[in-house]
Design an enzyme around this catalytic site. Structure first.
Site, PDB file in Angstrom:
ATOM      1  N   TYR A 102       0.823  -1.218   0.000  1.00  0.00           N
ATOM      2  CA  TYR A 102       0.000   0.000   0.000  1.00  0.00           C
ATOM      3  C   TYR A 102       0.859   1.271   0.000  1.00  0.00           C
ATOM      4  O   TYR A 102       0.393   2.346  -0.356  1.00  0.00           O
ATOM      5  CB  TYR A 102      -0.949   0.035   1.200  1.00  0.00           C
ATOM      6  CG  TYR A 102      -2.048  -1.020   1.149  1.00  0.00           C
ATOM      7  CD1 TYR A 102      -2.299  -1.743  -0.015  1.00  0.00           C
ATOM      8  CD2 TYR A 102      -2.830  -1.297   2.267  1.00  0.00           C
ATOM      9  CE1 TYR A 102      -3.288  -2.705  -0.061  1.00  0.00           C
ATOM     10  CE2 TYR A 102      -3.826  -2.261   2.219  1.00  0.00           C
ATOM     11  CZ  TYR A 102      -4.047  -2.965   1.053  1.00  0.00           C
ATOM     12  OH  TYR A 102      -5.030  -3.917   1.010  1.00  0.00           O
ATOM     13  N   ASP A 145      -3.105 -18.142   1.042  1.00  0.00           N
ATOM     14  CA  ASP A 145      -4.271 -18.842   0.477  1.00  0.00           C
ATOM     15  C   ASP A 145      -4.776 -19.919   1.427  1.00  0.00           C
ATOM     16  O   ASP A 145      -5.984 -20.054   1.675  1.00  0.00           O
ATOM     17  CB  ASP A 145      -3.965 -19.399  -0.931  1.00  0.00           C
ATOM     18  CG  ASP A 145      -2.555 -19.955  -1.063  1.00  0.00           C
ATOM     19  OD1 ASP A 145      -1.765 -19.819  -0.108  1.00  0.00           O
ATOM     20  OD2 ASP A 145      -2.237 -20.544  -2.116  1.00  0.00           O
TER      21      ASP A 145
END
Ligand code: NAD
Length: 356
Positions: free
Chosen positions: A142, A220
């Site tokens: 970010y 994941d």
């Protein structure tokens, strides 16, 4: 007498209503636990724009950085949605986080037995869940440079330094020491070099905390495990983007947005706030759930002031009101004995926190 100063930023929408209840509860607890809190109010977001034209006036930064902690409600609303980005309420909050240097975002997921049916997941899967996501907040993709967009091609950079990883890892291990002494670090080390560094540094920091058990999961798999068996987790440590996603996923385990607190910690400062926004659709009606704000105040007592006794008083009082069937409207469908207002809920929790 132990004394603490708190910057009170009520903000917009339901912010003032819920923060007033958190103060009510803190006042009750401080009498019982023999400490004193003084408050300094500061403006942020829409409220600040209305008064000063600036979403974060200089005075707010001064108050927030000179107090021992910041207790914050929420900001934003349709009235300010069309302003340019620099002038918007959210810009005020991002600047406040930066000014405070809060690099660790802590989000506990609490499943209250009485509200177990509020979750979209099966009760037998979530019953007994008690985990906390520790997310790195001011680094990673970010904020990474270079970044760019030219209409044809766009790119961002995921970058972490050794210091940034070790700092957030230490926060997670210290929290684990006060809990069940288990850290699960989440990364994507099979694909990303930045995750390789993450894994190496977290493993190195773990040597300083031999009592804490560390394991690693790929993001994941972690996303899947969180839904399959959330009880396996104690402290989940991860970077900015993975933490953003995992902490929202984790919040759905408990079901209701009006219940969940958060803390953002830095070397020196701490910012405590509910995870929800300013809920303009219900503002001013006295129906907002103040529990997330009150639980944020409990986190402030625990993580900023080391007032574990006060934090536990508040958390036990919240469990007791729910057990006795008191509900604000957002959670009223789950075994309500009586639907109460924002203020009545705050008063009940304050009363129970005094009695315990
Ligand atoms: P929201 O969290 O404010 O509301 C989502 C829904 O949940 C609404 O229906 C609302 O009524 C309900 N809700 C939220 N908190 C509640 C509570 N304590 N009790 C009962 N019901 C509650 O999210 P949104 O509607 O997407 O955003 C509204 C405004 O809040 C926007 O301006 C947004 O930018 C801002 N926002 C601020 C923050 C913050 O200050 N940290 C975070 C998120 C959104």
């Amino acid at each position: 007498m132990r004394r603490y100063s708190v910057a009170l930023i009520k903000g917009d929408g339901i912010g003032p209503e819920i923060i007033d209840e958190a103060v009510k509860v803190l006042d009750a607890v401080s009498v019982q636990e023999n400490f004193e809190i003084t408050y300094r109010e500061a403006l942020l977001g829409g409220a600040a724009i209305e008064m000063t034209g600036d979403p974060i006036p200089e005075e707010t930064v001064e108050i927030a950085t000179s107090c021992d902690a910041v207790l914050f409600g929420a900001i934003g609303g349709p009235k300010w949605d069309d302003l340019p980005r620099e002038k918007r309420p959210e810009t005020g909050l991002l600047k406040l986080r930066k000014a405070l240097g809060v690099f660790a975002n802590l989000r506990p997921t609490i499943v209250y037995d009485e509200l177990i049916n509020a979750s979209p997941l099966k009760p037998q899967v979530i019953k007994g869940t008690d985990l906390i996501v520790v997310r790195e907040l001011i680094g990673g993709i970010y904020f990474g440079e270079p970044r760019g967009y030219d209409g044809e091609r766009a790119y961002n950079t995921m970058v972490y330094t050794r210091e940034e990883v070790e700092r957030i890892a230490r926060t997670a291990f210290q929290i684990a020491m006060k809990r069940r002494k288990r850290v699960t670090s989440v990364d994507k080390a099979n694909v990303l070099e930045v995750s390789q560094l993450w894994r190496e540094r977290v493993t190195a920091v773990a040597q300083e905390y031999p009592e804490v058990h560390l394991d690693h999961l790929y993001i994941d798999n972690a996303a899947m495990q969180l839904i399959r068996d959330p009880k396996q987790f104690d402290v989940v440590l991860t970077g900015n983007i993975f933490g953003d996603i995992l902490s929202d996923e984790a919040s759905m385990i408990s079901g209701s947005i009006g219940l969940l607190p958060s803390a953002s910690l830095g070397e020196k400062h701490g910012l405590y706030e509910p995870i929800h926004g300013s809920a303009p659709d219900i503002a001013g009606q006295g129906i907002a759930n103040p529990i997330a704000a009150i639980a944020s105040a409990a986190m402030m007592l625990r993580y900023q002031f080391g007032e574990e006794g006060g934090a536990e008083r508040i958390e036990r009082a919240i469990r007791r009101v729910l057990k006795e069937g008191y509900r604000t409207r957002d959670i009223a469908s789950f075994d309500a004995k009586e639907v109460v207002t924002t203020s009545e809920m705050g008063s009940l929790i304050a009363q129970y926190a005094s009695e315990l």
